[in-house]
Motif scaffolding. Structure first.
Motif, short mmCIF file in Angstrom:
data_model
loop_
_atom_site.label_atom_id
_atom_site.label_comp_id
_atom_site.label_asym_id
_atom_site.label_seq_id
_atom_site.Cartn_x
_atom_site.Cartn_y
_atom_site.Cartn_z
N VAL A 409 0.88 -1.17 0.00
CA VAL A 409 0.00 0.00 0.00
C VAL A 409 0.91 1.21 0.00
N THR A 410 0.96 1.90 -1.12
CA THR A 410 1.92 2.99 -1.29
C THR A 410 1.25 4.34 -1.05
N VAL A 411 1.92 5.15 -0.24
CA VAL A 411 1.40 6.47 0.13
C VAL A 411 2.52 7.50 -0.04
N TYR A 412 2.18 8.66 -0.53
CA TYR A 412 3.15 9.76 -0.61
C TYR A 412 3.23 10.37 0.78
N MET A 413 4.36 10.12 1.48
CA MET A 413 4.41 10.47 2.89
C MET A 413 5.84 10.70 3.36
N ASP A 414 5.94 11.29 4.55
CA ASP A 414 7.19 11.35 5.30
C ASP A 414 7.14 10.18 6.28
N ARG A 415 7.90 9.14 6.00
CA ARG A 415 7.83 7.89 6.76
C ARG A 415 8.00 8.12 8.25
N ASP A 416 9.00 8.92 8.64
CA ASP A 416 9.27 9.15 10.06
C ASP A 416 8.11 9.84 10.76
N LYS A 417 7.44 10.77 10.03
CA LYS A 417 6.31 11.49 10.64
C LYS A 417 5.12 10.55 10.88
N ILE A 418 4.84 9.67 9.90
CA ILE A 418 3.73 8.73 10.08
C ILE A 418 4.04 7.74 11.20
N ILE A 419 5.30 7.29 11.29
CA ILE A 419 5.70 6.42 12.41
C ILE A 419 5.49 7.15 13.73
N GLN A 420 5.84 8.43 13.77
CA GLN A 420 5.66 9.22 14.98
C GLN A 420 4.19 9.27 15.38
N VAL A 421 3.29 9.48 14.38
CA VAL A 421 1.85 9.54 14.66
C VAL A 421 1.36 8.22 15.24
N LEU A 422 1.73 7.09 14.61
CA LEU A 422 1.23 5.79 15.04
C LEU A 422 1.76 5.43 16.41
N ILE A 423 3.04 5.70 16.66
CA ILE A 423 3.60 5.40 17.99
C ILE A 423 2.89 6.21 19.06
N ASN A 424 2.61 7.47 18.75
CA ASN A 424 1.92 8.32 19.72
C ASN A 424 0.53 7.77 20.03
N LEU A 425 -0.21 7.36 19.00
CA LEU A 425 -1.56 6.82 19.22
C LEU A 425 -1.51 5.50 19.98
N ILE A 426 -0.51 4.65 19.67
CA ILE A 426 -0.40 3.34 20.35
C ILE A 426 -0.02 3.53 21.81
N ARG A 427 0.91 4.44 22.10
CA ARG A 427 1.30 4.68 23.50
C ARG A 427 0.14 5.29 24.29
N ASN A 428 -0.64 6.15 23.65
CA ASN A 428 -1.84 6.68 24.32
C ASN A 428 -2.80 5.54 24.65
N ALA A 429 -2.90 4.56 23.73
CA ALA A 429 -3.77 3.41 23.98
C ALA A 429 -3.26 2.59 25.15
N PHE A 430 -1.93 2.36 25.21
CA PHE A 430 -1.35 1.62 26.34
C PHE A 430 -1.67 2.32 27.65
N GLN A 431 -1.52 3.67 27.67
CA GLN A 431 -1.72 4.42 28.91
C GLN A 431 -3.20 4.50 29.30
N ALA A 432 -4.10 4.31 28.32
CA ALA A 432 -5.53 4.40 28.61
C ALA A 432 -6.06 3.17 29.31
N MET A 433 -5.27 2.08 29.34
CA MET A 433 -5.73 0.83 29.96
C MET A 433 -5.05 0.66 31.30
N GLU A 434 -5.80 0.84 32.38
CA GLU A 434 -5.24 0.72 33.72
C GLU A 434 -4.87 -0.73 34.03
N ASN A 435 -5.65 -1.67 33.55
CA ASN A 435 -5.36 -3.09 33.75
C ASN A 435 -4.86 -3.69 32.43
#
Length: 536
Positions: A409-435
């Motif tokens: 799946v090819t996208v015209y993007m800045d790879r590092d920026k998209i990685i930054q977005v996904l990592i941020n969303l995933i870490r927010n998800a980890f922190q949202a789960m107390e258990n």
């Protein structure tokens, strides 16, 4: 047909017939007098339109002609003359006495050459009654025709005029322009467009109408030599002025509380036909209004940007002041301890680290352009994110899984920026789960050229009262958060031509979805899965 034309058409031949009949029957009292009065009577008909008062002389001449001819057939001439009285004054109560005098004149003259018998007297009464009937009939006919003409005139006015301002409406405007072009009259069309009329109308219909009326009065005063003026399409005015008239001083219209756009088109200098001049005038005002709208949009965007900058600056100043205040307080305390900061070292360093993180994220947020945009594999990017986050998931005790389509799946993007977005969303998800919980990262594609990346967790969810604010700069529900993370994610995604959405159910979890435009993709649409879990 007018009464005057009617009289010119019928009175001369009737007079000629009576002269011949009276001569043949040998009834005339004086042939020269009959001929003279007939000539004068017929000649006065031609002067009647120019000199209306000659109608009184006609009655005298008709009486003389009647006396000289001594024929009752002159009654028809009296009736025609009575219709003339009705034409000049069709009010029944005013013309009835005059008509009665004419009838009495006829009766008196008839009795001079008729024997005074019961029959003659009864005929006289009948003539008077006939006169009244004919007078009433003609009166009603003329009154009805007059009312029809008045109604037709009013209807024509309403069809071609705007009832609010008294100007021409669109139909009348078109007819007037067409008349001027057909007569080859040089003129100018000045189109005035009220820019803020919709906002005025939304506030108060009465106020908007009052402004339109005052606007039309100002037009009449400003364009004193105008050939015509029209109002159409609600807020547009067309003024037709002579070609030599100058168009200036239109800034005075803004004193009425309105903003205007205007254009000027000259006939036949700029357009040679009716269709061309109308088309050019409308195109020109459209272009002028478009330019005005673009300028207002630019001003609005500039104002919005300045407001955003102000909010960011205020938020940044507030966030940095807190750690600096803490650092200042601990330094002041260290003075009492001979500048021994050992007891507060970790706290001070933590606050300094926080200031650094705030500054770094703010700099990331303020960058206007992507630095390394190119076609890249979104699948590979997600695999990289998965490998970077699976160890953190394991350390927190969460299950972390990934699902994506087969093929590239090819996208015209800045790879590092998209990685930054996904990592941020995933870490927010980890922190949202107390258990111990589960975070699922997935990539989907549909019929449309978009790639959908979703990050789903089964944590506590986001309360509905704060869901609309989570992308606002410096808004956070975390004690240690800067409030710039999700704002930065949204900005990066928008810079890539996509957008980010969130759905959350308190107590059930949250799903963030990133939608990016796809350049090209391959594969058969199957799915592959990865899983990293460590349940403690």
């Amino acid at each position: 047909m007018s009464i005057h034309k009617f009289k010119l058409m019928f009175i001369p031949p009737i007079v000629l017939f009576i002269i011949i009949a009276s001569s043949v029957l040998d009834l005339e009292s004086s042939l020269p007098l009959m001929l003279l009065s007939s000539v004068l009577l017929t000649g006065s008909m031609w002067l009647e339109k120019r000199f209306p008062h000659i109608l009184l002389l006609q009655f005298g001449l008709l009486g003389i002609f009647h006396y000289a001819s001594q024929l009752n057939w002159c009654l028809l001439l009296y009736y025609i003359q009575i219709t003339g009285v009705i034409q000049y004054n069709w009010r029944f109560k005013h013309m009835l006495p005059c008509a009665a005098l004419i009838t009495i004149q006829y009766t008196a003259i008839r009795l001079t050459y008729s024997p005074l018998t019961t029959y003659s007297l009864l005929v006289s009464v009948f003539d008077i009654i006939s006169s009244l009937v004919i007078i009433s009939t003609f009166h009603n006919i003329i009154r009805i025709e007059t009312e029809k003409k008045t109604l037709a005139k009013q209807n024509n006015y309403l069809m071609n005029h705007d009832p609010l301002t008294g100007f021409l409406n669109y139909e009348g405007y078109m007819k007037r322009v067409q008349q001027l072009t057909l007569s080859r009259t040089a003129f100018r069309i000045v189109l005035l467009d009220i820019n803020n009329f919709q906002s005025l109308n939304a506030k108060d219909m009465t106020s908007a109408n009052d402004i339109l009326v005052r606007f039309s009065v100002h037009i009449r005063r400003h364009f004193a030599e105008m050939l015509a003026a029209a109002r159409y399409a609600g807020d547009r005015f067309a003024i037709l002025i002579p070609a030599y008239s100058e168009v200036n001083g239109l800034d005075s219209f803004e004193d009425l509380g309105v903003q205007i756009t205007y254009s000027v088109t000259t006939y036949p200098e700029e357009a040679g036909t009716f269709q061309e001049v109308i088309s050019k005038a409308e195109d020109r005002i459209f272009q002028m209004r478009r330019e005005t709208w673009l300028k207002s949009q630019e001003e609005f965007i500039r104002s919005a940007k300045m407001k955003t900058v102000g909010e960011l600056a205020a938020g940044m100043a507030h966030e940095i002041r807190n750690p600096l205040t803490a650092i200042r307080g601990f330094v002041q305390l260290s003075k009492v301890q001979n500048y021994n900061i050992q007891p507060w070292y970790n706290v001070i360093m933590g606050e300094i680290t926080r200031v650094g993180e705030l500054t770094a994220e703010f700099l990331q947020f303020s960058k206007p352009h992507m630095s390394n945009m190119k076609l890249d594999s979104l699948s590979g990017c997600m695999s990289r994110v998965f490998s970077l986050c699976e160890s953190e998931a394991a350390s927190r005790g969460h299950a972390f899984t990934m699902e994506q389509v087969e093929g590239e799946v090819t996208v015209y993007m800045d790879r590092d920026k998209i990685i930054q977005v996904l990592i941020n969303l995933i870490r927010n998800a980890f922190q949202a789960m107390e258990n111990t919980g589960h975070v699922h990262l997935s990539l989907l594609t549909g019929d449309e050229p978009w790639a959908l990346i979703s990050v789903r967790d089964n944590g506590t969810g986001i309360p509905s009262e704060v869901l609309d604010r989570i992308f606002d700069p410096f808004f956070t529900t975390k004690e240690e958060g800067t409030g710039l993370g999700l704002s930065l994610c949204q900005k990066i995604v928008e810079d890539h031509g996509g957008y980010i959405t969130v759905e959350s159910t308190p107590g059930a979890g949250t799903t963030f979805t990133v939608k990016l435009p796809v350049s090209s993709r391959g594969g058969d649409g199957g799915h592959v899965s990865s899983e990293a879990s460590n349940e403690y």
